[in-house]
Design a protein around this motif. Structure first.
Motif, mmCIF file in Angstrom:
data_model
loop_
_atom_site.group_PDB
_atom_site.id
_atom_site.type_symbol
_atom_site.label_atom_id
_atom_site.label_comp_id
_atom_site.label_asym_id
_atom_site.label_seq_id
_atom_site.Cartn_x
_atom_site.Cartn_y
_atom_site.Cartn_z
ATOM 1 N N SER A 112 30.819 14.009 2.490
ATOM 2 C CA SER A 112 31.057 13.042 1.419
ATOM 3 C C SER A 112 29.946 12.013 1.253
ATOM 4 O O SER A 112 29.987 11.202 0.332
ATOM 5 N N TRP A 113 28.948 12.050 2.131
ATOM 6 C CA TRP A 113 27.910 11.021 2.143
ATOM 7 C C TRP A 113 27.275 10.836 0.770
ATOM 8 O O TRP A 113 27.149 9.729 0.277
ATOM 9 N N PRO A 157 32.450 12.464 6.763
ATOM 10 C CA PRO A 157 31.268 11.786 6.222
ATOM 11 C C PRO A 157 30.114 12.734 5.904
ATOM 12 O O PRO A 157 29.404 12.527 4.928
ATOM 13 N N SER A 158 29.942 13.784 6.688
ATOM 14 C CA SER A 158 28.832 14.710 6.434
ATOM 15 C C SER A 158 28.981 15.419 5.093
ATOM 16 O O SER A 158 27.990 15.782 4.465
ATOM 17 N N GLU A 196 29.578 0.952 4.926
ATOM 18 C CA GLU A 196 29.843 2.380 5.105
ATOM 19 C C GLU A 196 30.985 2.852 4.221
ATOM 20 O O GLU A 196 32.025 2.213 4.129
ATOM 21 N N VAL A 255 34.057 5.404 3.066
ATOM 22 C CA VAL A 255 35.100 6.278 3.602
ATOM 23 C C VAL A 255 35.646 7.069 2.414
ATOM 24 O O VAL A 255 36.116 6.487 1.436
ATOM 25 N N SER A 256 35.559 8.380 2.489
ATOM 26 C CA SER A 256 35.983 9.229 1.384
ATOM 27 C C SER A 256 37.469 9.074 1.085
ATOM 28 O O SER A 256 38.292 8.944 1.993
ATOM 29 N N LYS A 275 34.650 5.711 -3.335
ATOM 30 C CA LYS A 275 35.030 5.591 -1.926
ATOM 31 C C LYS A 275 35.604 4.218 -1.637
ATOM 32 O O LYS A 275 35.465 3.293 -2.427
ATOM 33 N N TYR A 316 34.679 1.371 0.654
ATOM 34 C CA TYR A 316 33.517 0.937 1.436
ATOM 35 C C TYR A 316 33.951 -0.135 2.417
ATOM 36 O O TYR A 316 34.770 -0.992 2.087
ATOM 37 N N MET A 348 24.407 10.813 11.266
ATOM 38 C CA MET A 348 25.610 10.965 10.462
ATOM 39 C C MET A 348 26.847 10.909 11.369
ATOM 40 O O MET A 348 26.934 11.663 12.333
ATOM 41 N N ALA A 358 35.203 9.450 9.847
ATOM 42 C CA ALA A 358 35.172 8.168 9.146
ATOM 43 C C ALA A 358 35.473 7.026 10.107
ATOM 44 O O ALA A 358 36.219 7.178 11.075
#
Length: 131
Positions: A81-82, A78-79, A62, A64-65, A88, A90, A2, A6
Motif C-alpha cells: 500500500s506504500w 505497507p509493502s 506514516e 496505514v491502509s 489512508k 496517516y 519497509m 502497519a
C-alpha cells in the motif's frame, strides 16, 4: 526500510467510518495527531484532521491502509500500500510512538455527532493520552 505490518491496527468499524468520511469530504486521507487538548488545559488528546493535500504531510508521517486483502479481513500490508495512491489513515510523527502496535476503534457520540477515537494498547487496555 519497509515495515512488515502497519504501525496501528484498525477495527473494521474504524476502517469503514474513515473510508466514508474521506469519500464524503473528497479528502486524501485522515491524520491522527497527538496534541494539547483544546478542551482541557494542560492535557493531551488524540485528534483527527482531514488531509486535503498530501504535500502537507511530514516525511515521518506514516500511512496505514484502509484496504483489506481479498479475504476481507487481513489488512493490506505497507509493502503493498506504500505507493498505491489510495486514501489512508496517516499517523503524525508526534503520535507514532504513542500508538505503535495499538488498535484504533471509533465511536460516534449520538448527542453531538462527534467522532470519538478509542485507542487500545497491545493488551487491549484503553490508552490514556496523558499517561
Amino acid at each position: 526500510m519497509m515495515p512488515r505490518k502497519a504501525a496501528l491496527n484498525l477495527t473494521p468499524k474504524a476502517r469503514d467510518i474513515f473510508r466514508k468520511l474521506i469519500s464524503a469530504t473528497a479528502s486524501q486521507g485522515i491524520i491522527l495527531k497527538y496534541e494539547i487538548s483544546s478542551q482541557h488545559a494542560l492535557r493531551m488528546a488524540f485528534k483527527f484532521d482531514l488531509v486535503k493535500d498530501l504535500s502537507g504531510l511530514g516525511f515521518d508521517d506514516e500511512g496505514v491502509s484502509l484496504e483489506v486483502l481479498s479475504d476481507g479481513i487481513t489488512p493490506k500490508p505497507p509493502s503493498d500500500s506504500w505507493n498505491d495512491n489510495l486514501p489512508k489513515l496517516y499517523i503524525h510523527h508526534g503520535a507514532f510512538m504513542k500508538v505503535l502496535g495499538g488498535t484504533l476503534d471509533v465511536s460516534i457520540d449520538e448527542k453531538t455527532g462527534d467522532l470519538i477515537p478509542k485507542l487500545l494498547d497491545r493488551e487491549g487496555h484503553e490508552m490514556d493520552p496523558n499517561a
